[in-house]
Enzyme design. Structure first.
Site, PDB file in Angstrom:
ATOM      1  N   TYR A  66      40.229  45.678  34.661  1.00 25.02           N
ATOM      2  CA  TYR A  66      39.948  46.751  35.615  1.00 25.02           C
ATOM      3  C   TYR A  66      41.201  47.517  36.025  1.00 25.02           C
ATOM      4  CZ  TYR A  66      35.593  44.053  36.370  1.00 25.02           C
ATOM      5  OH  TYR A  66      34.419  43.353  36.209  1.00 25.02           O
ATOM      6  N   HIS A 129      36.825  36.202  30.696  1.00 19.37           N
ATOM      7  CA  HIS A 129      36.020  37.423  30.806  1.00 19.37           C
ATOM      8  C   HIS A 129      34.851  37.454  29.821  1.00 19.37           C
ATOM      9  CE1 HIS A 129      36.451  41.791  32.334  1.00 19.37           C
ATOM     10  NE2 HIS A 129      35.205  41.578  31.987  1.00 19.37           N
TER      11      HIS A 129
END
Length: 301
Positions: A66, A129
């Site tokens: 991000y 992730h």
């Protein structure tokens, strides 16, 4: 309140943003959090300060991917400095992206970079992730991150976008038995209910977190969703979030909009009937209901 999940709140339990779920490593995590996906720079910092200080959020989810760990960490640190909120009161999550995985120095350096960028002494939760890269890639990463758990720089480990077979692989491994995953963060909402992955997670004491809990608004206007919302005098977003809560799933809606941050949080304050829950359960479209391509990593070998 109908749910087979061991993590679902009890029927008469009063919930708020400090309500938590006990995880299998002995730590606890808030039942509701705010996602930081696609928030950049000052937008991210300002949104999180408001969420923590004005609305009362106590959990935030970010990731190296991000590119905002610095702003997330600064928002947490400044909130602690300028209010009575303590570090132990804010649950901060990040994720190691696939190109940082593989274990060894690569994963070690990536995590140290995350910690440095945030300015925090530790992350409460670090997730893999996605399971892409193969078995050894995943397990070696888990082994490396486990060392940070032992040193106190990570409080808990978890997984994201893991399918049922990935969960079984980790739980049957020596590294997975030594330090168990506490959560599996997946795309989940009434239109992509993920029953198989939820069942596989809960079988091993793993709490499910939901990203894209509002399906990015794609299904707003669905007749059943609208009907349930009208019957309960709530927004469609609140109905989708409450469905997750009653199934023992932790929603992580992203919003930098102050009004929506509050509206989302208010999904903790009412209860859907068993009939409404069944209607929402019937909306599941399987993989056709997914809105995020990353979720297909669940099928990776």
């Amino acid at each position: 309140m109908s749910s087979a999940s061991p993590f679902a709140p009890s029927p008469n339990e009063k919930l708020n943003l400090t309500s938590s779920i006990k995880l299998q490593d002995g730590t606890s995590q808030p039942r509701f959090g705010i996602g930081a996906w696609d928030m950049r720079g000052n937008e991210c910092y300002t949104a999180l300060r408001h969420a923590f200080e004005k609305v009362g959020y106590r959990s935030v989810d970010t990731a190296r991917y991000y590119r905002n760990e610095e702003q997330v960490g600064r928002a947490i640190r400044d909130t602690i400095k300028q209010t009575s909120i303590e570090r132990k009161d804010i649950y901060a999550t990040t994720k190691l992206f696939t190109n940082d995985m593989g274990g060894g120095e690569r994963s070690k350096s990536a995590y140290q970079d995350s910690l440095s960028k945030s300015g925090l002494d530790y992350w409460d939760l670090v997730l893999l992730h996605a399971p892409d890269g193969g078995k050894e890639y995943r397990l070696n990463t888990w082994k490396t991150l486990s060392e940070f758990v032992k040193s106190g720089q990570i409080r808990s480990l978890g997984i994201s976008n893991f399918g049922a077979h990935h969960i079984e692989e980790l739980m049957s491994s020596e590294v997975g038995k030594a330090i168990k995953p506490v959560v599996n963060q997946i795309e989940c909402h009434p239109f992509f209910a993920q029953k198989e992955v939820r069942k596989a997670s809960e079988k091993h004491g793993i709490v499910v977190q939901a990203y894209c809990p509002l399906a990015r608004g794609r299904y707003y206007g669905d007749k059943t969703l609208v009907d349930v919302a009208k019957r309960n005098d709530k927004s469609e977003a609140q109905i989708m979030l409450r469905w997750l809560i009653q199934h023992g799933i932790i929603p992580l809606p992203k919003s930098s909009n102050e009004k929506r941050q509050l509206e989302n949080a208010q999904s903790l304050e009412f209860t859907l009937s068993d009939e409404d829950m069944k209607l929402l359960d019937s909306l599941d479209r399987g993989k056709r209901g997914a809105v995020e391509s990353q979720t297909m990593s669940q099928d990776a070998p």
